[in-house]
Enzyme design. Structure first.
Site, short mmCIF file in Angstrom:
data_model
loop_
_atom_site.label_atom_id
_atom_site.label_comp_id
_atom_site.label_asym_id
_atom_site.label_seq_id
_atom_site.Cartn_x
_atom_site.Cartn_y
_atom_site.Cartn_z
N ASP A 28 0.86 -1.19 0.00
CA ASP A 28 0.00 0.00 0.00
C ASP A 28 0.89 1.24 0.00
O ASP A 28 1.85 1.35 0.77
CB ASP A 28 -0.91 -0.01 1.24
N ILE A 29 0.58 2.20 -0.88
CA ILE A 29 1.43 3.37 -1.07
C ILE A 29 1.29 4.38 0.08
O ILE A 29 2.15 5.23 0.27
CB ILE A 29 1.12 4.04 -2.44
N GLU A 87 -12.48 3.50 -1.24
CA GLU A 87 -11.67 4.39 -2.09
C GLU A 87 -11.47 3.80 -3.48
O GLU A 87 -11.61 4.49 -4.48
CB GLU A 87 -10.32 4.63 -1.40
N HIS A 92 -9.81 -5.68 -2.74
CA HIS A 92 -8.45 -5.80 -2.20
C HIS A 92 -8.50 -6.11 -0.72
O HIS A 92 -9.32 -5.55 0.01
CB HIS A 92 -7.61 -4.54 -2.47
N HIS A 94 -6.55 -5.83 2.73
CA HIS A 94 -5.46 -5.15 3.43
C HIS A 94 -4.86 -6.13 4.44
O HIS A 94 -5.58 -6.68 5.29
CB HIS A 94 -5.99 -3.95 4.25
P1 AMP Z 1 -9.92 1.35 0.35
O1 AMP Z 1 -10.54 1.31 -1.04
O2 AMP Z 1 -10.70 2.26 1.29
O3 AMP Z 1 -9.76 -0.03 0.92
O4 AMP Z 1 -8.49 2.01 0.25
C1 AMP Z 1 -7.69 1.85 -0.89
C2 AMP Z 1 -6.25 1.68 -0.49
O5 AMP Z 1 -5.46 1.62 -1.68
C3 AMP Z 1 -5.66 2.79 0.39
O6 AMP Z 1 -5.06 2.22 1.55
C4 AMP Z 1 -4.62 3.45 -0.52
O7 AMP Z 1 -3.49 3.92 0.18
C5 AMP Z 1 -4.27 2.34 -1.48
N1 AMP Z 1 -3.81 2.81 -2.79
C6 AMP Z 1 -4.41 3.69 -3.60
N2 AMP Z 1 -3.70 3.89 -4.71
C7 AMP Z 1 -2.60 3.10 -4.61
C8 AMP Z 1 -1.45 2.86 -5.44
N3 AMP Z 1 -1.31 3.47 -6.62
N4 AMP Z 1 -0.51 1.99 -5.00
C9 AMP Z 1 -0.65 1.37 -3.81
N5 AMP Z 1 -1.71 1.54 -2.99
C10 AMP Z 1 -2.67 2.41 -3.37
#
Ligand code: AMP
Length: 128
Positions: A28-29, A87, A92, A94
């Site tokens: 995760d970035i 988001e 995905h 975590h």
């Molecule tokens: P959520 O959809 O609420 O589970 O959150 C999406 C997750 O994806 C967040 O923790 C972000 O930090 C992560 N994220 C978003 N864009 C990227 C990326 N380009 N590379 C890695 N992680 C990402």
């Protein structure tokens, strides 16, 4: 096309941890903790429980392997698992190394340099 589909195809860079024909794991970035990893099915499905049962079970099994490797690579009390997706509308999982409850609450973030991301991704991959 989701941002994660672009990551899987290589259009957007990522710190890759592991990959097979159905899943892609990467850091995760914007991590809650060092070693925070996302496991994504390559098939672009929005919601976890909309996955067909077989792919859902395989996602959990693949995530388990990654979690075991993270726990070996990153000092922590245990690995927490969370699925949110508010988001990014592409399933995905975590996987988050936990020291305290706040590590899984998405309220505190850690800043890492590119070299640190690279080193963590490699350390996890080396423990698979
Ligand atoms: P959520 O959809 O609420 O589970 O959150 C999406 C997750 O994806 C967040 O923790 C972000 O930090 C992560 N994220 C978003 N864009 C990227 C990326 N380009 N590379 C890695 N992680 C990402």
């Amino acid at each position: 096309m989701s941002i994660f589909t672009k990551i899987i195809s290589g259009e957007i860079p990522s710190y890759k941890v592991a990959e097979n024909e159905k899943f892609y794991a990467f850091l995760d970035i914007n991590p809650n903790a060092k070693g925070h990893t996302l496991v994504v099915p390559k098939e672009e499905v929005n919601k976890l429980f909309d996955l067909d049962e077989e792919l859902y079970n395989e996602l959990m099994s693949f995530s388990r392997k990654i979690a075991i490797a993270i726990e070996k690579a990153v000092p922590c009390k245990r690995i927490g698992l969370s699925v949110i997706g508010l988001e990014v509308p592409h399933v995905h999982v975590h996987l988050i190394p936990l020291q305290a409850m706040e590590d899984i609450q998405f309220i505190k973030k850690v800043t890492l340099q590119p070299e640190e991301f690279e080193a963590i991704a490699k350390a996890i991959a080396d423990n698979l």
